[in-house]
Design a protein around this motif. Structure first.
Motif, PDB file in Angstrom:
ATOM      1  N   LYS A   1      84.763  65.526  35.858  1.00  0.00           N
ATOM      2  CA  LYS A   1      86.148  65.924  35.573  1.00  0.00           C
ATOM      3  C   LYS A   1      86.956  64.714  35.130  1.00  0.00           C
ATOM      4  O   LYS A   1      87.795  64.805  34.223  1.00  0.00           O
ATOM      5  N   ARG A   2      86.701  63.603  35.751  1.00  0.00           N
ATOM      6  CA  ARG A   2      87.370  62.351  35.390  1.00  0.00           C
ATOM      7  C   ARG A   2      87.004  61.952  33.954  1.00  0.00           C
ATOM      8  O   ARG A   2      87.859  61.544  33.170  1.00  0.00           O
ATOM      9  N   ALA A   3      85.730  62.079  33.604  1.00  0.00           N
ATOM     10  CA  ALA A   3      85.271  61.734  32.254  1.00  0.00           C
ATOM     11  C   ALA A   3      85.864  62.665  31.205  1.00  0.00           C
ATOM     12  O   ALA A   3      85.984  62.286  30.039  1.00  0.00           O
ATOM     13  N   GLY A   4      86.222  63.876  31.599  1.00  0.00           N
ATOM     14  CA  GLY A   4      86.778  64.840  30.660  1.00  0.00           C
ATOM     15  C   GLY A   4      88.294  64.859  30.592  1.00  0.00           C
ATOM     16  O   GLY A   4      88.871  65.665  29.864  1.00  0.00           O
ATOM     17  N   ASP A   5      88.945  63.947  31.320  1.00  0.00           N
ATOM     18  CA  ASP A   5      90.413  63.893  31.356  1.00  0.00           C
ATOM     19  C   ASP A   5      90.896  62.739  30.478  1.00  0.00           C
ATOM     20  O   ASP A   5      90.570  61.580  30.741  1.00  0.00           O
TER      21      ASP A   5
END
Length: 524
Positions: free
Chosen positions: A128-132
């Motif tokens: 999720k962090r990588a996609g934000d």
């Protein structure tokens, strides 16, 4: 893609060093230390970020690969997508429609620094962090993700909106696929470089800005404690300084120069092996079609006919580059060389300019980096001048150059890049309209190409492998014919290595653009 060639001569006396080596009086420390320390020289002035989701710079990518792991990985020394193997995950499955992927985590994989065993919650947090966009440079890579869920402490489920041809590439140990500790990330409060908690063979010991990053062996690495005790990653931006540091016995591994002249000159250095390996980075001359006169295809074609690729290959060197007529790097899944060729013909360039209303030629303003491609810029200027194209070049500091080309300030951008070796990612980031400046989905921010959007989008969800290849081939053919960019060549990675340093694997390629140091690496 070339396989690394070792060019050896003589034996170098290599001392073993501790972190103190890189203080003002290093010699005594080198001789006194009983530890096995690998001393690395990199070409940057400082780290960009030790946060693996926030930097795409080569100097950062190299060290990220030693600190972090992903759900899956390439075997050390390769980047073959067909050989991806388990890393933090021990197994995975996907639904028949390719939309649901389930990963089962390997038990006993621990984070550095006492942050505990990796759980599905950490993986969910990382993806999720990588996609934000607020926490990741690679957020657009994860645009097809719908949900990432922890089914139980050891099981992660990824649900996609549409199939992704390179899903395993997105969760491979590289770029946005690296897994970070949720607890460490929350404690870091946006300053993850200070934590840099991963699962890889080496863990952060100390970082000194513009001096070095020191790593130590991870005693809990699930593949076994590394044989090397410490890695010291020194920032040495001057090429000649790295060469001299190696000759003085201060380095065991260092970033070389992607030039035949450098390779030929360094061959005679005692105790040095030259490593030439993939992935090849495709060098492109990107033309800004949103800026006059490049909004006219006749002018873009004039540029294409003004470029003598053979001269560039000769200038850089046949040992380190390979000619490439397409806009996807050689060897990528989906690559084709069946594209239009623009023969070197300055007179044809002049005729095209005349037809476009420029009988006296054109003048273009180009921003260039002072760190990459400096000398060949002069060759480019000379070639274009023969065709009536005057290139006014302004060299700026490398970081400033990156910022300015992303503000759409240059008529031409000479850029070198490599990605996960599937055509989709390269085509999307460089030649899809969604990557154009000013759009929230922008990646490279100097792309102004939309002629192959349909093919790129269709290939991404195509389930028939043969049809998918056809779509990727068609996209390349359209992009080349439209002259969104003029491809020059693929440029391999070039490093120098002490013959006393053994990686523990055959180095054919590395997705981090630098040699992988593993639990098997030794310094004799």
């Amino acid at each position: 893609m070339k396989i690394a060639a070792s060019l050896r001569a003589g034996v170098m006396a290599t001392a073993v060093v501790a972190l103190a080596t890189f203080q003002p009086t290093p010699v005594a420390a080198q001789q006194a230390s009983p530890q096995q320390t690998v001393r690395v020289g990199i070409h940057g002035a400082d780290i960009g970020s030790l946060d693996p989701h926030m930097s795409a710079q080569t100097i950062d990518n190299v060290i990220h690969a030693w600190i972090y792991g992903g759900l899956v990985r390439f075997p050390a020394g390769t980047i073959d997508p067909t050989r991806i193997e388990p890393d933090i995950a021990e197994s995975w499955t996907k639904s028949p429609d390719g939309l649901v992927w389930t990963f089962v985590l390997r038990p006993g994989v621990k984070f550095h620094g006492g942050y505990g065993e990796v759980t599905a919650d950490d993986v969910v947090h990382s993806l999720k962090r990588a996609g934000d966009p607020k926490t990741s440079t690679f957020a657009s890579d994860f645009a097809s993700f719908d949900k990432v869920e922890a089914v139980d402490p050891r099981t992660v489920r990824i649900t996609l909106k549409t199939p992704v041809p390179s899903l395993l590439g997105l969760v491979t140990a590289q770029r946005g696929g690296y897994v970070v500790s949720r607890k460490a990330d929350q404690e870091a409060a946006g300053q993850y470089t200070a934590k840099a908690i991963g699962t890889g063979p080496f863990q952060l010991e100390e970082y000194r800005s513009k001096q070095f990053v020191a790593l130590v062996a991870n005693p809990d690495y699930f593949r076994g404690r590394p044989k090397v005790d410490r890695v010291v990653y020194r920032f040495i931006p001057a090429n000649e300084s790295r060469d001299l540091a190696f000759r003085a016995g201060e380095l065991d591994l260092f970033y070389g120069r992607k030039e035949q002249r450098w390779v030929d000159r360094m061959k005679a250095t005692p105790g040095l092996a030259i490593e030439v390996f993939g992935p090849g980075e495709l060098r492109l001359i990107n033309l800004n079609t949103s800026m006059k006169p490049f909004d006219d295809i006749r002018v873009r074609r004039a540029v294409a006919h003004a470029i003598n690729r053979a001269d560039f290959v000769k200038f850089v060197g046949a040992d380190v580059v390979s000619p490439n007529p397409s806009v996807v790097p050689l060897g990528y899944l989906g690559y084709t060389d069946q594209v239009e060729r623009f023969a070197y013909d300055p007179e044809k360039s002049k005729q095209l300019l005349k037809e476009a209303g420029h009988p006296n030629g054109i003048t273009i303003k180009v921003l260039g980096s002072n760190r990459s491609f400096v000398e060949p810029y002069q060759l480019l200027q000379a070639q274009l001048a023969k065709a009536g194209i005057t290139m006014e070049l302004q060299l700026v500091e490398h970081t400033a150059w990156h910022a300015q080309i992303r503000q759409n300030l240059s008529a031409m951008v000479v850029y070198t890049a490599a990605r996960f070796p599937v055509a989709d990612i390269f085509l999307t980031q460089f030649f899809h309209s969604a990557s154009a400046p000013g759009k929230p989905t922008a990646v490279t921010n100097f792309s102004h190409c939309d002629v192959a959007d349909r093919e790129i989008d269709a290939a991404r969800i195509e389930q028939d492998p043969k049809r998918q290849l056809e779509l990727w081939h068609a996209a390349q053919q359209k992009i080349v014919a439209n002259v969104c960019a003029v491809p020059l060549f693929d440029e391999d990675q070039v490093w120098g290595r002490s013959t006393k340093l053994e990686f523990g694997h055959k180095l054919e390629a590395s997705i981090s653009f630098g040699p992988m140091l593993t639990e098997q690496t030794v310094l004799k």
